[in-house]
Motif scaffolding. Structure first.
Motif, PDB file in Angstrom:
ATOM      1  N   ARG A 267      16.787  73.110  26.829  1.00 49.86           N
ATOM      2  CA  ARG A 267      17.965  72.463  26.404  1.00 49.86           C
ATOM      3  C   ARG A 267      18.669  71.956  27.429  1.00 49.86           C
ATOM      4  O   ARG A 267      18.661  72.489  28.823  1.00 49.86           O
ATOM      5  CB  ARG A 267      19.218  73.665  25.948  1.00 49.86           C
ATOM      6  N   THR A 268      19.536  70.882  27.380  1.00 51.40           N
ATOM      7  CA  THR A 268      20.124  70.316  28.504  1.00 51.40           C
ATOM      8  C   THR A 268      21.626  70.117  28.457  1.00 51.40           C
ATOM      9  O   THR A 268      22.172  70.120  27.383  1.00 51.40           O
ATOM     10  CB  THR A 268      19.496  68.952  28.652  1.00 51.40           C
ATOM     11  N   PRO A 269      22.433  70.059  29.552  1.00 47.10           N
ATOM     12  CA  PRO A 269      21.922  70.128  30.914  1.00 47.10           C
ATOM     13  C   PRO A 269      21.703  71.542  31.244  1.00 47.10           C
ATOM     14  O   PRO A 269      21.784  72.699  30.532  1.00 47.10           O
ATOM     15  CB  PRO A 269      23.172  69.602  31.463  1.00 47.10           C
ATOM     16  N   ASN A 270      21.024  71.393  32.573  1.00 48.60           N
ATOM     17  CA  ASN A 270      20.846  72.994  33.172  1.00 48.60           C
ATOM     18  C   ASN A 270      22.179  73.813  33.462  1.00 48.60           C
ATOM     19  O   ASN A 270      23.209  72.960  33.510  1.00 48.60           O
ATOM     20  CB  ASN A 270      20.078  72.802  34.434  1.00 48.60           C
ATOM     21  N   GLY A 271      22.129  74.920  33.689  1.00 43.38           N
ATOM     22  CA  GLY A 271      23.454  75.721  33.960  1.00 43.38           C
ATOM     23  C   GLY A 271      23.637  75.514  35.557  1.00 43.38           C
ATOM     24  O   GLY A 271      23.028  74.805  36.258  1.00 43.38           O
ATOM     25  N   PRO A 272      24.352  76.315  35.915  1.00 40.73           N
ATOM     26  CA  PRO A 272      24.954  76.321  37.645  1.00 40.73           C
ATOM     27  C   PRO A 272      23.861  76.866  38.276  1.00 40.73           C
ATOM     28  O   PRO A 272      22.847  77.475  37.967  1.00 40.73           O
ATOM     29  CB  PRO A 272      26.125  77.418  37.397  1.00 40.73           C
ATOM     30  N   ARG A 273      24.013  76.554  39.661  1.00 41.61           N
ATOM     31  CA  ARG A 273      23.142  77.066  40.734  1.00 41.61           C
ATOM     32  C   ARG A 273      23.424  78.409  40.842  1.00 41.61           C
ATOM     33  O   ARG A 273      24.227  79.192  40.609  1.00 41.61           O
ATOM     34  CB  ARG A 273      23.257  76.368  41.696  1.00 41.61           C
ATOM     35  N   PHE A 274      22.142  79.180  41.223  1.00 39.13           N
ATOM     36  CA  PHE A 274      22.258  80.532  41.392  1.00 39.13           C
ATOM     37  C   PHE A 274      21.505  81.127  42.851  1.00 39.13           C
ATOM     38  O   PHE A 274      20.766  80.073  43.564  1.00 39.13           O
ATOM     39  CB  PHE A 274      21.618  81.385  40.361  1.00 39.13           C
ATOM     40  N   ALA A 275      22.084  82.241  43.377  1.00 36.43           N
ATOM     41  CA  ALA A 275      21.050  82.587  44.406  1.00 36.43           C
ATOM     42  C   ALA A 275      20.068  83.376  44.249  1.00 36.43           C
ATOM     43  O   ALA A 275      20.169  84.310  43.351  1.00 36.43           O
ATOM     44  CB  ALA A 275      22.287  83.428  45.266  1.00 36.43           C
ATOM     45  N   PRO A 276      18.930  83.266  44.846  1.00 33.21           N
ATOM     46  CA  PRO A 276      17.658  84.085  44.206  1.00 33.21           C
ATOM     47  C   PRO A 276      17.671  85.646  44.414  1.00 33.21           C
ATOM     48  O   PRO A 276      18.287  85.887  45.433  1.00 33.21           O
ATOM     49  CB  PRO A 276      16.407  83.318  45.006  1.00 33.21           C
ATOM     50  N   ARG A 277      17.034  86.115  43.376  1.00 36.66           N
ATOM     51  CA  ARG A 277      17.186  87.588  43.663  1.00 36.66           C
ATOM     52  C   ARG A 277      15.641  88.070  44.093  1.00 36.66           C
ATOM     53  O   ARG A 277      14.855  87.427  44.145  1.00 36.66           O
ATOM     54  CB  ARG A 277      17.261  88.290  42.213  1.00 36.66           C
ATOM     55  N   PRO A 278      15.657  89.131  44.631  1.00 40.83           N
ATOM     56  CA  PRO A 278      14.337  89.820  45.211  1.00 40.83           C
ATOM     57  C   PRO A 278      13.600  90.251  43.878  1.00 40.83           C
ATOM     58  O   PRO A 278      14.110  90.875  43.059  1.00 40.83           O
ATOM     59  CB  PRO A 278      14.878  91.110  46.265  1.00 40.83           C
ATOM     60  N   LEU A 279      12.367  89.829  43.878  1.00 44.10           N
ATOM     61  CA  LEU A 279      11.513  90.344  42.906  1.00 44.10           C
ATOM     62  C   LEU A 279      10.971  91.572  43.159  1.00 44.10           C
ATOM     63  O   LEU A 279      10.845  92.266  44.118  1.00 44.10           O
ATOM     64  CB  LEU A 279      10.006  89.356  42.925  1.00 44.10           C
ATOM     65  N   PRO A 280      10.767  92.472  42.023  1.00 45.88           N
ATOM     66  CA  PRO A 280      10.348  93.743  42.124  1.00 45.88           C
ATOM     67  C   PRO A 280       8.931  93.780  42.633  1.00 45.88           C
ATOM     68  O   PRO A 280       8.089  92.919  42.422  1.00 45.88           O
ATOM     69  CB  PRO A 280      10.179  94.353  40.562  1.00 45.88           C
ATOM     70  N   GLY A 281       8.880  94.751  43.728  1.00 43.08           N
ATOM     71  CA  GLY A 281       7.182  94.666  44.548  1.00 43.08           C
ATOM     72  C   GLY A 281       7.478  93.804  45.601  1.00 43.08           C
ATOM     73  O   GLY A 281       6.328  93.577  46.460  1.00 43.08           O
ATOM     74  N   GLY A 282       8.378  92.674  45.795  1.00 44.87           N
ATOM     75  CA  GLY A 282       8.640  92.060  47.058  1.00 44.87           C
ATOM     76  C   GLY A 282       7.870  90.593  46.891  1.00 44.87           C
ATOM     77  O   GLY A 282       8.112  89.761  47.733  1.00 44.87           O
ATOM     78  N   GLU A 283       6.926  90.462  45.917  1.00 39.64           N
ATOM     79  CA  GLU A 283       6.414  89.108  45.803  1.00 39.64           C
ATOM     80  C   GLU A 283       5.992  88.762  44.278  1.00 39.64           C
ATOM     81  O   GLU A 283       5.789  89.631  43.583  1.00 39.64           O
ATOM     82  CB  GLU A 283       5.032  89.147  46.576  1.00 39.64           C
ATOM     83  N   VAL A 284       5.743  87.690  43.993  1.00 43.79           N
ATOM     84  CA  VAL A 284       5.436  87.270  42.818  1.00 43.79           C
ATOM     85  C   VAL A 284       4.029  87.577  42.304  1.00 43.79           C
ATOM     86  O   VAL A 284       3.853  87.890  40.910  1.00 43.79           O
ATOM     87  CB  VAL A 284       5.724  85.795  42.635  1.00 43.79           C
ATOM     88  N   ALA A 285       3.316  87.662  43.066  1.00 43.92           N
ATOM     89  CA  ALA A 285       1.697  88.092  42.746  1.00 43.92           C
ATOM     90  C   ALA A 285       1.795  89.427  42.126  1.00 43.92           C
ATOM     91  O   ALA A 285       1.157  89.697  41.136  1.00 43.92           O
ATOM     92  CB  ALA A 285       0.788  87.920  43.868  1.00 43.92           C
ATOM     93  N   ARG A 286       2.448  90.378  43.092  1.00 44.98           N
ATOM     94  CA  ARG A 286       2.325  91.817  42.624  1.00 44.98           C
ATOM     95  C   ARG A 286       3.212  91.957  41.301  1.00 44.98           C
ATOM     96  O   ARG A 286       2.786  92.826  40.380  1.00 44.98           O
ATOM     97  CB  ARG A 286       3.171  92.481  43.845  1.00 44.98           C
ATOM     98  N   PHE A 287       4.247  91.184  41.266  1.00 43.36           N
ATOM     99  CA  PHE A 287       4.844  91.311  40.022  1.00 43.36           C
ATOM    100  C   PHE A 287       4.183  90.883  38.678  1.00 43.36           C
ATOM    101  O   PHE A 287       4.174  91.605  37.600  1.00 43.36           O
ATOM    102  CB  PHE A 287       6.357  90.821  39.805  1.00 43.36           C
ATOM    103  N   VAL A 288       3.770  89.860  38.755  1.00 39.71           N
ATOM    104  CA  VAL A 288       2.949  89.070  37.593  1.00 39.71           C
ATOM    105  C   VAL A 288       1.562  89.977  37.347  1.00 39.71           C
ATOM    106  O   VAL A 288       1.395  90.310  36.190  1.00 39.71           O
ATOM    107  CB  VAL A 288       2.491  87.738  37.890  1.00 39.71           C
ATOM    108  N   THR A 289       0.965  90.526  38.257  1.00 36.03           N
ATOM    109  CA  THR A 289      -0.439  91.227  38.067  1.00 36.03           C
ATOM    110  C   THR A 289       0.110  92.436  37.375  1.00 36.03           C
ATOM    111  O   THR A 289      -0.492  92.928  36.546  1.00 36.03           O
ATOM    112  CB  THR A 289      -1.064  91.477  39.519  1.00 36.03           C
ATOM    113  N   GLY A 290       1.280  93.260  37.807  1.00 37.75           N
ATOM    114  CA  GLY A 290       1.487  94.478  37.246  1.00 37.75           C
ATOM    115  C   GLY A 290       2.115  94.120  35.850  1.00 37.75           C
ATOM    116  O   GLY A 290       1.864  94.822  34.790  1.00 37.75           O
ATOM    117  N   THR A 291       2.708  93.015  35.640  1.00 39.67           N
ATOM    118  CA  THR A 291       3.277  92.781  34.118  1.00 39.67           C
ATOM    119  C   THR A 291       2.064  92.690  33.324  1.00 39.67           C
ATOM    120  O   THR A 291       2.281  93.138  32.149  1.00 39.67           O
ATOM    121  CB  THR A 291       4.193  91.568  34.198  1.00 39.67           C
TER     122      THR A 291
END
Length: 258
Positions: A138-162
């Motif tokens: 849906r458009t438009p996009n919402g407001p900007r946000f500050a990135p949050r820390p991923l569980p495990g510290g990195e996207v590879a660890r999070f996705v693999t675990g998921t």
């Protein structure tokens, strides 16, 4: 009329092959690749046009138990742009009459031939993975946000675990490492089952894999037949060095026996 492109023979062949492969594979960009191939052919010099017309490449994909659904190229670009700009996405998911989802997009990744968004679900206050082929933006996009820390510290660890049914990928593989490959992410993703593939600049990708030993992990990465930069850990780099010595000895013995 479009001016001719300044390609040498190798660049023209490489581009034509890449577009032909993209046009005959799943993933949602087949028609776009076919149109791009037609456009490129029109602007090639006559000498190169005759050469590339002789090329006929069809990519035969290996059979899978669950073929990947195509992803709309516009959706892929829009989601990636929102993740880069740190803008909240609003989208319908899996159809139906449910309210639109709101999520902070963090990473666009591939897993087992599918495209996923890793995002913080604002309504459920938790991390989620969303399949891009099931998203209707849906458009438009919402407001900007500050990135949050991923569980495990990195996207590879999070996705693999998921995808392995746990919230943490630690302990799933005895050995796990990350490399940069001089190949496009879309190419590597077609041949990667349990690894995580991320775009890393033009025609490069970041690959995270696991295996039962460091030499077997190094060998698994080497099968992609591309230049490799080891991100870590050091054990993976040491395994590449051991394999290099082993392969050198094998080649030397073969020349001596021959």
């Amino acid at each position: 009329m479009l001016p001719p492109l300044l390609f040498d023979d190798r660049q023209a062949v490489a581009l034509t092959v890449a577009l032909q492969v993209a046009a005959t594979t799943d993933g949602g960009v087949g028609q776009d690749a076919e149109r791009a191939l037609h456009t490129v052919r029109q602007v090639l010099p006559a000498r190169l046009r005759h050469r590339v017309d002789a090329l006929g490449v069809t990519a035969v994909q290996r059979p899978t138990s669950r073929p990947a659904a195509p992803v709309d190229g516009d959706v892929l670009l829009a989601v990636s742009a929102a993740a880069h700009a740190r803008e909240v996405l609003r989208f319908d998911y899996d159809g139906g009459d449910r309210p639109a989802r709101r999520a902070e997009p963090h990473h666009v990744v591939t897993w087992d031939g599918r495209w996923y968004l890793v995002a913080w679900d604002l309504d459920r206050a938790d991390w989620r993975t969303f399949r891009l082929d099931r998203m209707r933006l849906r458009t438009p996009n919402g407001p900007r946000f500050a990135p949050r820390p991923l569980p495990g510290g990195e996207v590879a660890r999070f996705v693999t675990g998921t995808f392995r049914g746990s919230g943490d990928a630690a302990g799933q593989w005895p050995c796990r490492g990350t490399v940069i490959l001089d190949l496009p992410a879309a190419t590597v993703a077609r041949y990667t089952r349990e690894g995580l593939v991320e775009e890393f600049g033009v025609d490069r990708c970041r690959l995270t894999l696991g295996s039962w030993s460091w030499p077997s992990l190094a060998a698994a990465v080497a099968r992609y037949d591309a230049d490799i930069h080891v991100v870590g850990p050091d054990e993976l780099a040491d395994a590449f060095a051991r394999l290099a010595r082993r392969f050198t000895r094998a080649a030397r013995v073969r020349r001596t026996d021959g």
